[in-house]
Design a protein around this motif. Structure first.
Motif, PDB file in Angstrom:
ATOM      1  N   UNK A   1      11.450  -8.107  -4.679  1.00  0.00           N
ATOM      2  CA  UNK A   1      10.837  -8.083  -6.010  1.00  0.00           C
ATOM      3  C   UNK A   1      10.352  -6.687  -6.410  1.00  0.00           C
ATOM      4  N   UNK A   2      10.955  -5.645  -5.854  1.00  0.00           N
ATOM      5  CA  UNK A   2      10.452  -4.295  -6.104  1.00  0.00           C
ATOM      6  C   UNK A   2      10.545  -3.896  -7.572  1.00  0.00           C
TER       7      UNK A   2
ATOM      8  N   UNK B   1       6.902   1.478   5.455  1.00  0.00           N
ATOM      9  CA  UNK B   1       8.089   0.669   5.171  1.00  0.00           C
ATOM     10  C   UNK B   1       8.261   0.431   3.675  1.00  0.00           C
ATOM     11  N   UNK B   2       7.142   0.223   2.978  1.00  0.00           N
ATOM     12  CA  UNK B   2       7.219   0.056   1.523  1.00  0.00           C
ATOM     13  C   UNK B   2       7.754   1.333   0.864  1.00  0.00           C
ATOM     14  N   UNK B   3       7.305   2.483   1.339  1.00  0.00           N
ATOM     15  CA  UNK B   3       7.790   3.761   0.810  1.00  0.00           C
ATOM     16  C   UNK B   3       9.271   3.935   1.089  1.00  0.00           C
ATOM     17  N   UNK B   4       9.722   3.371   2.221  1.00  0.00           N
ATOM     18  CA  UNK B   4      11.135   3.458   2.537  1.00  0.00           C
ATOM     19  C   UNK B   4      11.988   2.650   1.579  1.00  0.00           C
TER      20      UNK B   4
ATOM     21  N   UNK C   1       6.506   3.599  -4.857  1.00  0.00           N
ATOM     22  CA  UNK C   1       5.651   2.421  -4.804  1.00  0.00           C
ATOM     23  C   UNK C   1       4.186   2.821  -4.970  1.00  0.00           C
ATOM     24  N   UNK C   2       3.428   2.009  -5.726  1.00  0.00           N
ATOM     25  CA  UNK C   2       2.010   2.255  -5.929  1.00  0.00           C
ATOM     26  C   UNK C   2       1.208   1.274  -5.086  1.00  0.00           C
TER      27      UNK C   2
END
Length: 774
Positions: free
Chosen positions: A697-698, A721-724, A729-730
Motif C-alpha cells: 500500500x505504499x 526496510x521501509x526506506x528500501x 517514506x515519511x
C-alpha cells in the motif's frame, strides 16, 4: 623603535616609505647581486630603523621570514642598553655616508635566543635624498662568546689562585719556567716569589721526579695524551723532600700546548673522600627534596626530619610538623589502627608496609594519604622512615567512578520501567482525550476527566525523572545560552523563596551548550530546592557560570572527553553534609528529609540528566560549611536557537496512516485518536507485518507512525526496510523512551520526527501535519 635617528641638526628629509616597504623593485634593480649572496647577512632599513629588506642569510640568522622582518624596527632586535650605540652609529653614517668602524650588536632572534653580529653600514640615496641605510653583518657569536669566556676564565682563575688553599703555579711550556706562583708554593718550597720566578719546575724536584717530568713533557709536546695527575717528590730550599700530588691543565694554541696550570696537594686521599661524601650528600639531598612524596622521619611521636613536599603538605593542613605530635592530626576513625601499626614497626614486627588513612588539619581540611613505612635508626634510637602520598584526588575519582557505574546500572533498569509505564499512561491519556472530545464542559464527568488528564501528566513527570538518570534521557536538544536559562530559573525560584538571597555572577561570552532546556531547568530546580531545604533559617545562594577547560586528569573518572566545557556552580550557606551523606547524595531514592518532603529522586535524576548530556555534576560539602554543586556541560560551536510559540489546537487531515505498535492498548487508542482527526488508519502489531502492508500500500500510505521498541525486529531495522521500499517514506517515531540514543540515530538516517509517550491529541496532530507538510 630607535628614537629619532635623524636629529634636527642634520635636517635630513625623510622619505615616504609606506609604498617602498611592499615594493622590492628598487632593491632588485640596484642591489640584486649583493642581496643574493649568502656569504654575508645583508639588510636595509629606513632612516628610522624600520626594516625594508633582507637577504636569505639575514633571515636565516634571525629566524624570521621576510614579511615578519619588514614589520619590525632595528631597535626591537636589540636590548635597551644598546640603543645609544645604535643612535651614534646611525648619526655617524648620516654625517659621513659610511661607518668608519665595525659595530657589534647582540640581536634577539625570533626563537628567543641571541646572536652577536658585527655590522657596517652605508647611506644610500634615492633621487638625491638620503633614502636608507644598507648594512652588512657577520655572525661573530663564537668570537664574542670566546672573548667573554676568556675574560671570565681569567677572572675566575685569579680569584681561585688568590683564595685557594692549595699551591698553584703556571709554567711557560716553551721555556719551562714558572710564570706565576701563589704564596703556598713559596711556603712549601721555601723560596721567595722573586727566587722561584727565575726557576722552572725541574729545579724544585728530585732527580727521579725530574726524569718523570721530562718524559711527561716530551709526550705532551709530541701530541700524546698524558694523565692530568701524577705524583712528584719536591725538594725544598732547605733540602727537605715532600711528596705531592700534582694536577695539571694545559692551554693550547694552534693545537700545541703553550702553558700549564698546576695545583699541588699533599692531602689527595682526604680530598677524594670529602668530594665523594659531598657528591653523595648532594645526590641524597636532591633526591629527597625533589621527591613527589612527602618524606619524614618519625620518632617518639614527633617529626624529626621532613622534606620540602612534607612541609608543603603540612602547610596545606595548617600543621607545623616539628612542633606538635602527628597523632593529633590523624582522623579519629583511623587513629588507633595507625598507632598500633607504628608500635609494631618499632618493635621489629612486620605490619603492612603500605596502607592508606585520613589526616585532618587545624583548618578542618581532610586529606586521604597513602603511606609506606620502614624501620630505621635516627641518632642511635629506633624510628620510622615514612613516604607519604596525597591520594585525596585518587579516592575522589574512585568514588565518582563507582557512583557512575552504579548509576549506569540503576539507570538501565529505570529506563525500562519508565518505558513500560509511559505505554500504560499513553493508553490512559488517549482514552481520556477521546472522552473529553465527546464531553460537554457542563457534564458532571468533565472535571473528573480533566483531573485524570492532570494525574497522567504528573505521572509522566515522574517517568521523566526516572528517564532522567536512565541511558538516553534527553528529549529535545537545542543550542542554548546557559546564562539566560540559569538567570530565568533562579529569578523564578527567588520570587517564591523570599528568605533566600540569590547572588549571581555570569561569565561573559559563555560557551554555547546543546541541551534539553526543560531537563536542565529540572536539574537547576532540584539543586535550588536542595539548597533551600539546607537553609531552614534562610541564607545566601551563590550562582556562577564560567568557561573552563577540563584536562585528562579530571575527565578520566567520568568517562568524558577533555576540552571546553561550561560550568554552573551553585553554592549555599546551609548546614552542609558529612562524608557519608555526600557519598550517597546522588543515589536514587536516598533522602535525609522527612517522608512528605522528598522522594530521593531529585538529585539522582539531576545526575543522570547531566550524564546523558555528556557532562558531569560534582558535589563538595562539609558539615556546617554549606554545599557546592558544580555542573559541567560540553561546549558547542552551534548557533543558539530561540524558543518558538506553539499554538494549542488540534489539526486534522484525511490521509492514510500506518500505525505500528506491539502493544494492543496503544493500537486501540491510537486508531481512535487518528480517526477522530479525520485520518484513515491501517494497523500492524509486528515489524514483519508493517513492512508487508507498506509494500502493498505504499502508494496510498502517507505516513507511518512507528514504535521504536518492537519484538524480533527493532524500530531501526523496520525503518531501514521501509526506506528500501520507498526512499521518500515519511515516518514518525513514537516511544516510551526518549529521543536520545537509538531514536537519535534513526532520526539522523532521515526519519521525519519523534513523539514521546504519553502525548496529547493536539501534540500528535501537530507532529503529523508537520511531517506531511515537509
Amino acid at each position: 623603535m630607535i628614537p629619532n635617528y635623524t636629529s634636527e641638526g642634520l635636517k635630513v628629509q625623510q622619505p615616504d616609505t609606506s609604498a617602498d616597504r611592499n615594493n622590492l623593485q628598487f632593491f632588485q634593480d640596484n642591489y640584486k647581486s649583493l642581496f643574493e649572496r649568502r656569504l654575508y647577512c645583508v639588510y636595509a632599513h629606513d632612516l628610522d630603523g624600520n626594516f625594508l629588506e633582507a637577504n636569505a642569510a639575514a633571515l636565516d640568522l634571525l629566524g624570521y621570514d621576510r614579511n615578519e622582518l619588514v614589520s619590525l624596527n632595528f631597535a626591537e632586535l636589540i636590548d635597551d642598553d644598546q640603543l645609544t650605540l645604535a643612535r651614534r652609529t646611525t648619526e655617524e653614517i648620516l654625517q659621513n655616508g659610511f661607518q668608519k668602524l665595525f659595530t657589534v650588536y647582540k640581536l634577539n632572534r625570533k626563537n628567543g635566543t641571541s646572536v652577536w653580529v658585527e655590522t657596517e653600514g652605508s647611506l644610500i640615496y634615492r633621487d638625491g635624498n638620503p633614502y636608507m641605510i644598507l648594512g652588512i653583518a657577520r655572525d661573530v657569536t663564537d668570537r664574542i662568546l670566546a672573548e667573554k669566556a676568556l675574560k671570565d676564565s681569567k677572572a675566575r682563575y685569579k680569584q681561585i689562585v688568590e683564595l685557594a688553599p692549595a699551591g698553584i703555579y703556571e709554567v711557560d711550556l716553551q721555556t719551562m719556567k714558572f710564570t706565576s706562583v701563589n704564596d703556598i708554593i713559596c711556603r712549601v718550597s721555601g723560596y721567595t716569589r722573586e727566587e722561584i720566578l727565575t726557576m722552572g719546575p725541574a729545579d724544585i724536584l728530585t732527580e727521579k721526579s725530574q726524569r718523570k717530568l721530562a718524559e711527561r713533557a716530551s709526550s705532551l709536546m709530541n701530541g700524546r695524551k698524558i694523565p692530568p695527575r701524577a705524583e712528584f717528590q719536591i725538594r725544598t730550599k732547605d733540602g727537605r723532600k715532600i711528596w705531592a700530588l700534582i694536577t695539571s691543565r694545559y692551554t693550547y694554541h694552534n693545537g700545541k700546548p703553550i702553558r700549564a696550570t698546576v695545583v699541588i696537594s699533599d692531602i689527595e686521599e682526604q680530598k677524594k673522600t670529602e668530594a665523594a661524601l659531598r657528591l653523595s650528600e648532594e645526590k641524597y639531598r636532591l633526591l629527597v627534596e625533589n621527591a613527589n612524596d612527602a618524606i619524614f622521619i618519625l620518632q617518639e611521636g614527633q617529626v624529626k626530619f621532613y622534606n620540602r613536599k612534607a612541609r608543603r603538605t603540612g602547610k596545606r593542613l595548617g600543621v607545623e610538623l616539628d612542633r606538635f605530635p602527628i597523632v593529633d592530626y590523624l582522623h579519629p576513625e583511623d587513629r588507633d589502627l595507625i598507632i598500633e601499626r607504628h608500635r609494631k614497626r618499632l618493635k621489629g614486627l612486620k605490619p603492612p608496609h603500605n596502607y592508606s588513612f585520613r589526616l585532618i588539619g587545624k583548618n578542618g581540611r581532610e586529606m586521604w594519604a597513602e603511606i609506606n613505612t620502614v624501620r630505621v635508626n635516627w641518632k642511635g634510637q629506633p624510628a620510622t622512615l615514612n613516604f607519604l602520598r596525597d591520594i585525596t584526588l585518587q579516592r575522589k575519582l574512585e568514588q565518582q567512578l563507582q557512583l557512575s557505574q552504579k548509576m549506569e546500572a540503576v539507570g538501565t533498569l529505570a529506563g525500562g520501567i519508565a518505558h513500560d509505564f509511559n505505554n500504560l499512561l499513553m493508553g490512559i491519556q488517549g482514552r481520556t482525550s477521546l472522552m473529553l472530545m465527546d464531553t460537554d464542559r457542563v457534564h458532571p464527568f468533565y472535571e473528573h476527566l480533566k483531573e485524570t488528564e492532570n494525574y497522567v501528566m504528573r505521572a509522566a513527570e515522574l517517568t521523566k525523572q526516572l528517564l532522567g538518570f536512565a541511558r538516553g534521557g534527553k528529549y529535545e536538544v537545542r543550542p542554548t545560552d546557559l546564562n539566560d536559562l540559569v538567570s530565568q530559573s533562579s529569578k523564578m525560584f527567588g520570587r517564591t523563596k523570599k528568605e533566600i538571597t540569590i547572588k549571581a555572577k555570569y561569565q561573559e561570552h559563555l560557551y554555547t551548550v546543546e541541551v534539553d532546556r526543560s531537563q536542565i531547568d529540572q536539574v537547576l530546580l532540584n539543586i535550588y530546592v536542595n539548597a533551600w531545604q539546607a537553609m531552614p533559617e534562610g541564607g545566601v545562594l551563590y550562582i556562577q557560570t564560567a568557561n573552563v577547560d577540563l584536562d585528562e586528569s579530571f575527565v578520566k573518572a567520568y568517562d568524558m572527553r577533555s576540552g571546553k566545557y561550561t560550568a554552573i556552580s551553585i553554592s549555599d550557606t546551609g548546614i552542609g553534609m558529612d562524608e557519608q551523606v555526600t557519598k550517597r547524595v546522588f543515589d536514587p531514592f536516598f533522602t535525609t528529609k522527612e517522608k512528605d518532603r522528598g522522594t530521593g529522586l531529585g538529585l539522582a535524576s539531576a545526575y543522570g540528566i547531566i550524564k546523558n548530556h555528556d557532562g558531569v555534576i560534582t558535589v563538595d560539602s562539609k558539615k556546617g560549611m554549606g554545599t557546592t554543586f558544580t555542573v559541567y556541560l560540553p561546549a558547542s560551536d552551534k548557533s543558539i536557537v530561540e524558543d518558538g510559540r506553539v499554538e494549542q489546537e488540534i489539526l486534522t487531515g484525511s490521509e492514510t496512516i500506518l500505525l505500528v505498535d506491539d502493544e494492543e492498548l496503544i493500537l486501540d487508542v491510537g486508531v481512535e485518536m487518528l480517526r477522530r482527526m479525520g485520518y484513515r488508519v491501517i494497523t500492524a502489531r509486528s515489524g514483519q507485518k508493517a513492512v508487508e502492508i507498506f509494500r502493498q500500500n505504499k502508494e496510498t500510505i502517507a505516513l507511518v507512525i512507528l514504535d521504536m521498541v518492537m519484538p524480533q525486529i527493532s524500530g531501526g531495522e523496520i525503518f531501514d526496510q521501509l526506506k528500501g521500499i520507498d526512499a521518500n517514506v515519511k515516518v514518525l517515531l513514537s516511544s516510551g523512551y526518549s529521543v536520545d540514543g537509538q531514536a537519535s540515530e534513526i532520526l539522523n538516517r532521515g526519519c521525519g520526527g519523534f513523539i514521546q509517550k504519553p502525548f496529547r491529541l493536539d501534540e500528535l496532530s501537530k507532529r503529523i501535519r508537520a511531517i506531511l507538510a515537509s
